[in-house]
Scaffold this motif. Structure first.
Motif, PDB file in Angstrom:
ATOM      1  N   THR A 188       0.841  -1.202   0.000  1.00  0.00           N
ATOM      2  CA  THR A 188       0.000   0.000   0.000  1.00  0.00           C
ATOM      3  C   THR A 188       0.872   1.247   0.000  1.00  0.00           C
ATOM      4  O   THR A 188       0.603   2.218  -0.724  1.00  0.00           O
ATOM      5  CB  THR A 188      -0.938   0.010   1.210  1.00  0.00           C
ATOM      6  N   PHE A 189       1.915   1.247   0.809  1.00  0.00           N
ATOM      7  CA  PHE A 189       2.877   2.353   0.823  1.00  0.00           C
ATOM      8  C   PHE A 189       3.420   2.588  -0.580  1.00  0.00           C
ATOM      9  O   PHE A 189       3.532   3.734  -1.042  1.00  0.00           O
ATOM     10  CB  PHE A 189       4.002   2.029   1.806  1.00  0.00           C
ATOM     11  N   CYS A 190       3.735   1.510  -1.298  1.00  0.00           N
ATOM     12  CA  CYS A 190       4.284   1.636  -2.655  1.00  0.00           C
ATOM     13  C   CYS A 190       3.249   2.168  -3.635  1.00  0.00           C
ATOM     14  O   CYS A 190       3.584   2.978  -4.514  1.00  0.00           O
ATOM     15  CB  CYS A 190       4.829   0.293  -3.131  1.00  0.00           C
ATOM     16  N   PHE A 191       1.991   1.714  -3.533  1.00  0.00           N
ATOM     17  CA  PHE A 191       0.942   2.244  -4.409  1.00  0.00           C
ATOM     18  C   PHE A 191       0.831   3.758  -4.250  1.00  0.00           C
ATOM     19  O   PHE A 191       0.736   4.496  -5.230  1.00  0.00           O
ATOM     20  CB  PHE A 191      -0.423   1.636  -4.069  1.00  0.00           C
ATOM     21  N   LEU A 192       0.797   4.215  -3.011  1.00  0.00           N
ATOM     22  CA  LEU A 192       0.616   5.636  -2.721  1.00  0.00           C
ATOM     23  C   LEU A 192       1.854   6.441  -3.101  1.00  0.00           C
ATOM     24  O   LEU A 192       1.756   7.537  -3.656  1.00  0.00           O
ATOM     25  CB  LEU A 192       0.292   5.823  -1.240  1.00  0.00           C
ATOM     26  N   LEU A 193       3.020   5.896  -2.791  1.00  0.00           N
ATOM     27  CA  LEU A 193       4.279   6.540  -3.162  1.00  0.00           C
ATOM     28  C   LEU A 193       4.352   6.756  -4.669  1.00  0.00           C
ATOM     29  O   LEU A 193       4.742   7.826  -5.143  1.00  0.00           O
ATOM     30  CB  LEU A 193       5.443   5.654  -2.699  1.00  0.00           C
ATOM     31  N   ALA A 194       3.968   5.742  -5.426  1.00  0.00           N
ATOM     32  CA  ALA A 194       4.175   5.752  -6.873  1.00  0.00           C
ATOM     33  C   ALA A 194       3.198   6.648  -7.611  1.00  0.00           C
ATOM     34  O   ALA A 194       3.563   7.247  -8.625  1.00  0.00           O
ATOM     35  CB  ALA A 194       4.078   4.330  -7.413  1.00  0.00           C
ATOM     36  N   GLN A 195       1.960   6.741  -7.135  1.00  0.00           N
ATOM     37  CA  GLN A 195       1.003   7.524  -7.911  1.00  0.00           C
ATOM     38  C   GLN A 195       1.106   9.014  -7.642  1.00  0.00           C
ATOM     39  O   GLN A 195       0.698   9.829  -8.461  1.00  0.00           O
ATOM     40  CB  GLN A 195      -0.426   7.035  -7.695  1.00  0.00           C
ATOM     41  N   GLY A 196       1.684   9.407  -6.521  1.00  0.00           N
ATOM     42  CA  GLY A 196       1.843  10.821  -6.228  1.00  0.00           C
ATOM     43  C   GLY A 196       0.517  11.494  -5.909  1.00  0.00           C
ATOM     44  O   GLY A 196      -0.558  10.984  -6.223  1.00  0.00           O
ATOM     45  N   GLY A 197       0.594  12.656  -5.257  1.00  0.00           N
ATOM     46  CA  GLY A 197      -0.610  13.384  -4.915  1.00  0.00           C
ATOM     47  C   GLY A 197      -1.391  12.796  -3.766  1.00  0.00           C
ATOM     48  O   GLY A 197      -2.529  13.209  -3.509  1.00  0.00           O
ATOM     49  N   CYS A 198      -0.804  11.824  -3.087  1.00  0.00           N
ATOM     50  CA  CYS A 198      -1.490  11.131  -1.989  1.00  0.00           C
ATOM     51  C   CYS A 198      -0.693  11.269  -0.693  1.00  0.00           C
ATOM     52  O   CYS A 198      -0.681  10.347   0.137  1.00  0.00           O
ATOM     53  CB  CYS A 198      -1.649   9.649  -2.320  1.00  0.00           C
ATOM     54  N   GLU A 199      -0.018  12.396  -0.523  1.00  0.00           N
ATOM     55  CA  GLU A 199       0.898  12.531   0.609  1.00  0.00           C
ATOM     56  C   GLU A 199       0.219  12.379   1.975  1.00  0.00           C
ATOM     57  O   GLU A 199       0.809  11.760   2.874  1.00  0.00           O
ATOM     58  CB  GLU A 199       1.655  13.859   0.506  1.00  0.00           C
ATOM     59  N   PRO A 200      -1.013  12.900   2.194  1.00  0.00           N
ATOM     60  CA  PRO A 200      -1.646  12.655   3.505  1.00  0.00           C
ATOM     61  C   PRO A 200      -1.849  11.168   3.780  1.00  0.00           C
ATOM     62  O   PRO A 200      -1.573  10.687   4.888  1.00  0.00           O
ATOM     63  CB  PRO A 200      -2.988  13.396   3.396  1.00  0.00           C
ATOM     64  N   GLN A 201      -2.324  10.437   2.752  1.00  0.00           N
ATOM     65  CA  GLN A 201      -2.513   8.990   2.926  1.00  0.00           C
ATOM     66  C   GLN A 201      -1.178   8.267   3.031  1.00  0.00           C
ATOM     67  O   GLN A 201      -1.043   7.291   3.783  1.00  0.00           O
ATOM     68  CB  GLN A 201      -3.326   8.430   1.752  1.00  0.00           C
ATOM     69  N   ILE A 222      12.752   0.601   1.062  1.00  0.00           N
ATOM     70  CA  ILE A 222      11.732   0.391   0.036  1.00  0.00           C
ATOM     71  C   ILE A 222      11.720   1.557  -0.953  1.00  0.00           C
ATOM     72  O   ILE A 222      11.687   1.355  -2.180  1.00  0.00           O
ATOM     73  CB  ILE A 222      10.347   0.216   0.686  1.00  0.00           C
ATOM     74  N   ILE A 223      11.752   2.775  -0.440  1.00  0.00           N
ATOM     75  CA  ILE A 223      11.812   3.945  -1.327  1.00  0.00           C
ATOM     76  C   ILE A 223      13.052   3.860  -2.216  1.00  0.00           C
ATOM     77  O   ILE A 223      12.987   4.112  -3.429  1.00  0.00           O
ATOM     78  CB  ILE A 223      11.829   5.249  -0.508  1.00  0.00           C
ATOM     79  N   SER A 224      14.183   3.495  -1.633  1.00  0.00           N
ATOM     80  CA  SER A 224      15.436   3.421  -2.382  1.00  0.00           C
ATOM     81  C   SER A 224      15.347   2.412  -3.523  1.00  0.00           C
ATOM     82  O   SER A 224      15.822   2.673  -4.639  1.00  0.00           O
ATOM     83  CB  SER A 224      16.584   3.047  -1.441  1.00  0.00           C
ATOM     84  N   GLN A 225      14.735   1.252  -3.254  1.00  0.00           N
ATOM     85  CA  GLN A 225      14.642   0.214  -4.275  1.00  0.00           C
ATOM     86  C   GLN A 225      13.660   0.587  -5.382  1.00  0.00           C
ATOM     87  O   GLN A 225      13.795   0.124  -6.517  1.00  0.00           O
ATOM     88  CB  GLN A 225      14.261  -1.123  -3.638  1.00  0.00           C
ATOM     89  N   CYS A 226      12.668   1.405  -5.061  1.00  0.00           N
ATOM     90  CA  CYS A 226      11.685   1.839  -6.065  1.00  0.00           C
ATOM     91  C   CYS A 226      12.156   3.050  -6.865  1.00  0.00           C
ATOM     92  O   CYS A 226      11.606   3.339  -7.928  1.00  0.00           O
ATOM     93  CB  CYS A 226      10.354   2.166  -5.381  1.00  0.00           C
ATOM     94  N   LEU A 227      13.172   3.751  -6.366  1.00  0.00           N
ATOM     95  CA  LEU A 227      13.582   5.018  -6.983  1.00  0.00           C
ATOM     96  C   LEU A 227      13.920   4.900  -8.476  1.00  0.00           C
ATOM     97  O   LEU A 227      13.508   5.767  -9.259  1.00  0.00           O
ATOM     98  CB  LEU A 227      14.751   5.611  -6.201  1.00  0.00           C
ATOM     99  N   PRO A 228      14.643   3.868  -8.933  1.00  0.00           N
ATOM    100  CA  PRO A 228      14.937   3.804 -10.367  1.00  0.00           C
ATOM    101  C   PRO A 228      13.684   3.724 -11.235  1.00  0.00           C
ATOM    102  O   PRO A 228      13.709   4.112 -12.414  1.00  0.00           O
ATOM    103  CB  PRO A 228      15.775   2.529 -10.506  1.00  0.00           C
ATOM    104  N   TYR A 229      12.595   3.233 -10.677  1.00  0.00           N
ATOM    105  CA  TYR A 229      11.354   3.043 -11.417  1.00  0.00           C
ATOM    106  C   TYR A 229      10.415   4.238 -11.292  1.00  0.00           C
ATOM    107  O   TYR A 229       9.503   4.388 -12.113  1.00  0.00           O
ATOM    108  CB  TYR A 229      10.653   1.771 -10.926  1.00  0.00           C
TER     109      TYR A 229
END
Length: 248
Positions: A188-201, A222-229
């Motif tokens: 869920t953290f990754c879904f929200l991180l990736a789509q942007g605009g969901c900072e409160p959630q 987790i953020i570090s591993q997703c950063l290239p994508y």
């Protein structure tokens, strides 16, 4: 490519890697050296968890072409078909079926190509009669006793949405087997991180992750591993949300 990047690429993605070596050789080398050496060797995150996070992030950012490349790599890393399907299903609660249906179809296509029989075994543990009760209990398990009575809280005109969060988002999705609460909060953290605009959630779910055992250091990994994508802006926004959640 570096030897470490070559080794990682061949182990999980095959000799072609991302498939750009012939048309874009310079880019292919420096991107894969970064993603498959510098990034993956930055911490001790296991390959299964890394792949699960990346799959969730790719759904979140609508990276269908890259998802098609990474999904077989995730299977090669030991992520099970059930786990992959649960990641894709749960994305619907956070992105909607309009954005997730192509990923369901692509997952089915790849599974069939690899001889994985569909449909997979069912993972539901709730029905119409108890999904609200069990969904709210899952909210309490993750976010604490303050979530008791959440389904009946809020202004009357929008109370139904709180109920849906309890019976649908948590009662239909989080109560399923195949993934545990720590894994579900991570994706869920990754879904929200990736789509942007969901900072409160994203901040709220960073806190939820910490409550179930995914601490600040883990979320930074987790953020570090997703950063290239995902790129730097959304990754830096995610880091800010994690820091904010860690203050409370």
């Amino acid at each position: 490519m570096t030897e470490k990047a070559k080794s990682y690429c061949e182990k999980f993605f095959g000799a072609k890697g991302l498939g750009l070596a012939e048309t874009d050789p310079e880019f292919s080398d420096f991107f894969q050296n970064f993603a498959f050496d510098e990034v993956v060797n930055n911490d001790d995150l296991d390959d299964r968890t890394r792949m699960m996070a990346v799959l969730a992030a790719l759904i979140g950012c609508q990276g269908l072409d890259t998802f098609e490349i990474v999904l077989p790599a995730a299977l090669n890393a030991g992520v099970t078909p059930v786990e992959i399907k649960e990641i894709v299903y749960q994305a619907v609660a956070y992105l909607g079926i309009g954005r997730v249906l192509p990923f369901i179809n692509k997952t089915n296509e790849i599974f069939e190509e690899r001889g994985i029989e569909l449909p997979l075994p069912g993972q539901a543990t709730t029905g119409r009669e108890d999904r609200l009760e069990k969904g709210e209990q899952t909210q309490v398990d993750i976010f604490g006793d303050g979530m008791k009575g959440f389904a009946n809280s809020g202004p009357e005109e929008s109370r139904h949405i709180n109920r849906w969060l309890s019976d649908n988002c948590f009662g239909d999705y989080y109560t399923r087997t195949g993934l545990d609460n720590r894994q579900r909060e991570m994706i869920t953290f990754c879904f929200l991180l990736a789509q942007g605009g969901c900072e409160p959630q994203l901040t709220s779910h960073a806190a939820g992750n910490m409550m179930v055992g995914n601490d600040k250091g883990f979320l930074i990994q987790i953020i570090s591993q997703c950063l290239p994508y995902l790129g730097y802006p959304r990754s830096l926004n995610g880091l800010r949300c994690v820091n904010e959640a860690a203050k409370n």
